[in-house]
Design a protein around this motif. Structure first.
Motif, PDB file in Angstrom:
ATOM      1  N   GLU A 207     -16.263  -3.622  27.479  1.00 39.48           N
ATOM      2  CA  GLU A 207     -15.072  -2.796  27.495  1.00 39.48           C
ATOM      3  C   GLU A 207     -14.615  -2.481  26.073  1.00 39.48           C
ATOM      4  O   GLU A 207     -14.967  -3.162  25.126  1.00 39.48           O
ATOM      5  CB  GLU A 207     -13.948  -3.519  28.231  1.00 39.48           C
ATOM      6  N   SER A 208     -13.788  -1.452  25.958  1.00 41.35           N
ATOM      7  CA  SER A 208     -13.189  -1.102  24.680  1.00 41.35           C
ATOM      8  C   SER A 208     -12.046  -2.043  24.361  1.00 41.35           C
ATOM      9  O   SER A 208     -11.383  -2.558  25.253  1.00 41.35           O
ATOM     10  CB  SER A 208     -12.641   0.323  24.725  1.00 41.35           C
ATOM     11  N   VAL A 209     -11.827  -2.251  23.069  1.00 38.30           N
ATOM     12  CA  VAL A 209     -10.700  -3.020  22.584  1.00 38.30           C
ATOM     13  C   VAL A 209      -9.963  -2.120  21.605  1.00 38.30           C
ATOM     14  O   VAL A 209     -10.561  -1.573  20.690  1.00 38.30           O
ATOM     15  CB  VAL A 209     -11.161  -4.306  21.859  1.00 38.30           C
ATOM     16  N   ALA A 210      -8.660  -1.937  21.809  1.00 32.78           N
ATOM     17  CA  ALA A 210      -7.860  -1.087  20.937  1.00 32.78           C
ATOM     18  C   ALA A 210      -6.740  -1.912  20.332  1.00 32.78           C
ATOM     19  O   ALA A 210      -6.150  -2.754  21.010  1.00 32.78           O
ATOM     20  CB  ALA A 210      -7.293   0.093  21.722  1.00 32.78           C
TER      21      ALA A 210
ATOM     22  N   LEU B 198      -1.438   8.629  16.138  1.00 36.93           N
ATOM     23  CA  LEU B 198      -1.769   7.286  16.598  1.00 36.93           C
ATOM     24  C   LEU B 198      -1.125   7.060  17.960  1.00 36.93           C
ATOM     25  O   LEU B 198       0.024   7.423  18.174  1.00 36.93           O
ATOM     26  CB  LEU B 198      -1.256   6.234  15.614  1.00 36.93           C
ATOM     27  N   PRO B 199      -1.885   6.486  18.895  1.00 39.76           N
ATOM     28  CA  PRO B 199      -1.316   6.214  20.221  1.00 39.76           C
ATOM     29  C   PRO B 199      -0.214   5.161  20.125  1.00 39.76           C
ATOM     30  O   PRO B 199      -0.299   4.253  19.317  1.00 39.76           O
ATOM     31  CB  PRO B 199      -2.500   5.693  21.025  1.00 39.76           C
ATOM     32  N   PRO B 200       0.813   5.284  20.952  1.00 46.61           N
ATOM     33  CA  PRO B 200       1.914   4.317  20.904  1.00 46.61           C
ATOM     34  C   PRO B 200       1.597   3.026  21.665  1.00 46.61           C
ATOM     35  O   PRO B 200       0.730   2.997  22.520  1.00 46.61           O
ATOM     36  CB  PRO B 200       3.053   5.070  21.611  1.00 46.61           C
ATOM     37  N   ASP B 201       2.313   1.989  21.310  1.00 44.09           N
ATOM     38  CA  ASP B 201       2.344   0.734  22.078  1.00 44.09           C
ATOM     39  C   ASP B 201       0.981   0.131  22.387  1.00 44.09           C
ATOM     40  O   ASP B 201       0.632  -0.113  23.529  1.00 44.09           O
ATOM     41  CB  ASP B 201       3.104   0.936  23.397  1.00 44.09           C
ATOM     42  N   ARG B 202       0.199  -0.108  21.352  1.00 44.97           N
ATOM     43  CA  ARG B 202      -1.074  -0.800  21.539  1.00 44.97           C
ATOM     44  C   ARG B 202      -0.920  -2.238  21.076  1.00 44.97           C
ATOM     45  O   ARG B 202       0.026  -2.583  20.396  1.00 44.97           O
ATOM     46  CB  ARG B 202      -2.169  -0.087  20.744  1.00 44.97           C
ATOM     47  N   ALA B 203      -1.883  -3.065  21.425  1.00 44.13           N
ATOM     48  CA  ALA B 203      -1.864  -4.461  21.005  1.00 44.13           C
ATOM     49  C   ALA B 203      -1.929  -4.517  19.480  1.00 44.13           C
ATOM     50  O   ALA B 203      -2.550  -3.667  18.844  1.00 44.13           O
ATOM     51  CB  ALA B 203      -3.048  -5.200  21.610  1.00 44.13           C
ATOM     52  N   GLU B 204      -1.293  -5.507  18.904  1.00 47.24           N
ATOM     53  CA  GLU B 204      -1.293  -5.676  17.458  1.00 47.24           C
ATOM     54  C   GLU B 204      -2.301  -6.740  17.073  1.00 47.24           C
ATOM     55  O   GLU B 204      -2.354  -7.808  17.686  1.00 47.24           O
ATOM     56  CB  GLU B 204       0.102  -6.088  16.991  1.00 47.24           C
TER      57      GLU B 204
ATOM     58  N   THR C  71     -13.952  -8.923  17.702  1.00 44.70           N
ATOM     59  CA  THR C  71     -15.379  -8.614  17.741  1.00 44.70           C
ATOM     60  C   THR C  71     -15.704  -7.958  19.066  1.00 44.70           C
ATOM     61  O   THR C  71     -15.217  -8.377  20.115  1.00 44.70           O
ATOM     62  CB  THR C  71     -16.230  -9.885  17.563  1.00 44.70           C
ATOM     63  N   GLN C  72     -16.526  -6.924  19.008  1.00 48.06           N
ATOM     64  CA  GLN C  72     -16.970  -6.212  20.204  1.00 48.06           C
ATOM     65  C   GLN C  72     -18.417  -5.794  19.954  1.00 48.06           C
ATOM     66  O   GLN C  72     -18.698  -5.128  18.961  1.00 48.06           O
ATOM     67  CB  GLN C  72     -16.071  -5.000  20.444  1.00 48.06           C
ATOM     68  N   GLY C  73     -19.337  -6.207  20.829  1.00 44.59           N
ATOM     69  CA  GLY C  73     -20.747  -5.910  20.602  1.00 44.59           C
ATOM     70  C   GLY C  73     -21.156  -6.504  19.265  1.00 44.59           C
ATOM     71  O   GLY C  73     -20.842  -7.632  18.955  1.00 44.59           O
ATOM     72  N   GLY C  74     -21.808  -5.724  18.430  1.00 45.72           N
ATOM     73  CA  GLY C  74     -22.223  -6.192  17.105  1.00 45.72           C
ATOM     74  C   GLY C  74     -21.244  -5.832  16.010  1.00 45.72           C
ATOM     75  O   GLY C  74     -21.597  -5.870  14.839  1.00 45.72           O
ATOM     76  N   TYR C  75     -20.006  -5.477  16.333  1.00 47.26           N
ATOM     77  CA  TYR C  75     -19.015  -5.015  15.357  1.00 47.26           C
ATOM     78  C   TYR C  75     -17.842  -5.981  15.288  1.00 47.26           C
ATOM     79  O   TYR C  75     -17.399  -6.514  16.300  1.00 47.26           O
ATOM     80  CB  TYR C  75     -18.506  -3.619  15.724  1.00 47.26           C
TER      81      TYR C  75
END
Length: 178
Positions: free
Chosen positions: A66-69, A130-136, A144-148
């Protein structure tokens, strides 16, 4: 009676932001130049049009697909990570906007790191918001997500792939890594 009528206002906003992020990712994937256009080896001074060689491995590492933002605590930088790569957007910067080959639109607000390397993105649709109200992502923390991996610091965000190729992005400057 719409399909979202039974959901709370917060859930409706969350779903709307989620849909917008997916659309943004699709647009970026469609409009990003494909690799192989960079002539010769990369220059000693990093340029946003030079694409670093990708790591030899696959992105099929164990973990979530999944994506992490997240936003940095300053609220000036937002990133989205997936096993396919990282896209970070900076609201305000003081560095000279980098040139992106073939781009007549603004640049400097959006960077991407994926299997093709690090590069700035042509902002054909104007300067992104920038999208509002995302996790800080707290200063000193990393995701970390995948190899990043992206790390949050008072000096900006640093994102790298498994081979250490990536970028550091802050209001005053950007740096290609390694």
């Amino acid at each position: 009676m719409g399909p979202l009528r039974g959901l709370s206002r917060g859930m409706q906003v969350f779903l709307l932001v989620d849909v917008l992020l997916v659309l943004l990712l699709v647009v970026l994937l469609i409009t990003l130049p494909r690799g192989g256009d960079a002539p010769g080896p990369a220059a000693a001074t990093p340029t946003p049009t030079a694409v670093a060689d990708a790591a030899a491995g696959d992105d099929d590492e164990p973990g979530s697909s999944e994506s992490v933002a997240f936003d940095l605590p300053s609220g000036n930088i937002a990133c989205e990570m997936s096993p396919e790569g990282v896209v970070c957007t900076i609201r305000s910067f003081t560095y000279a906007a980098p040139r992106v080959t073939g781009c007549e639109s603004p640049t400097g607000h959006v960077v991407r790191l994926d299997a093709e390397g690090f590069r700035f993105v042509c902002e054909d649709d104007g300067v992104p918001q920038l999208p509002p109200d995302r996790a800080e992502l707290a200063y000193g923390a990393q995701e970390t997500q995948g190899g990043y991996t992206c790390a949050s610091g008072k000096d900006g965000v640093t994102c790298t792939d498994a081979a250490g190729i990536g970028f550091r992005l802050a209001r005053a400057q950007w740096t290609a890594l390694p």
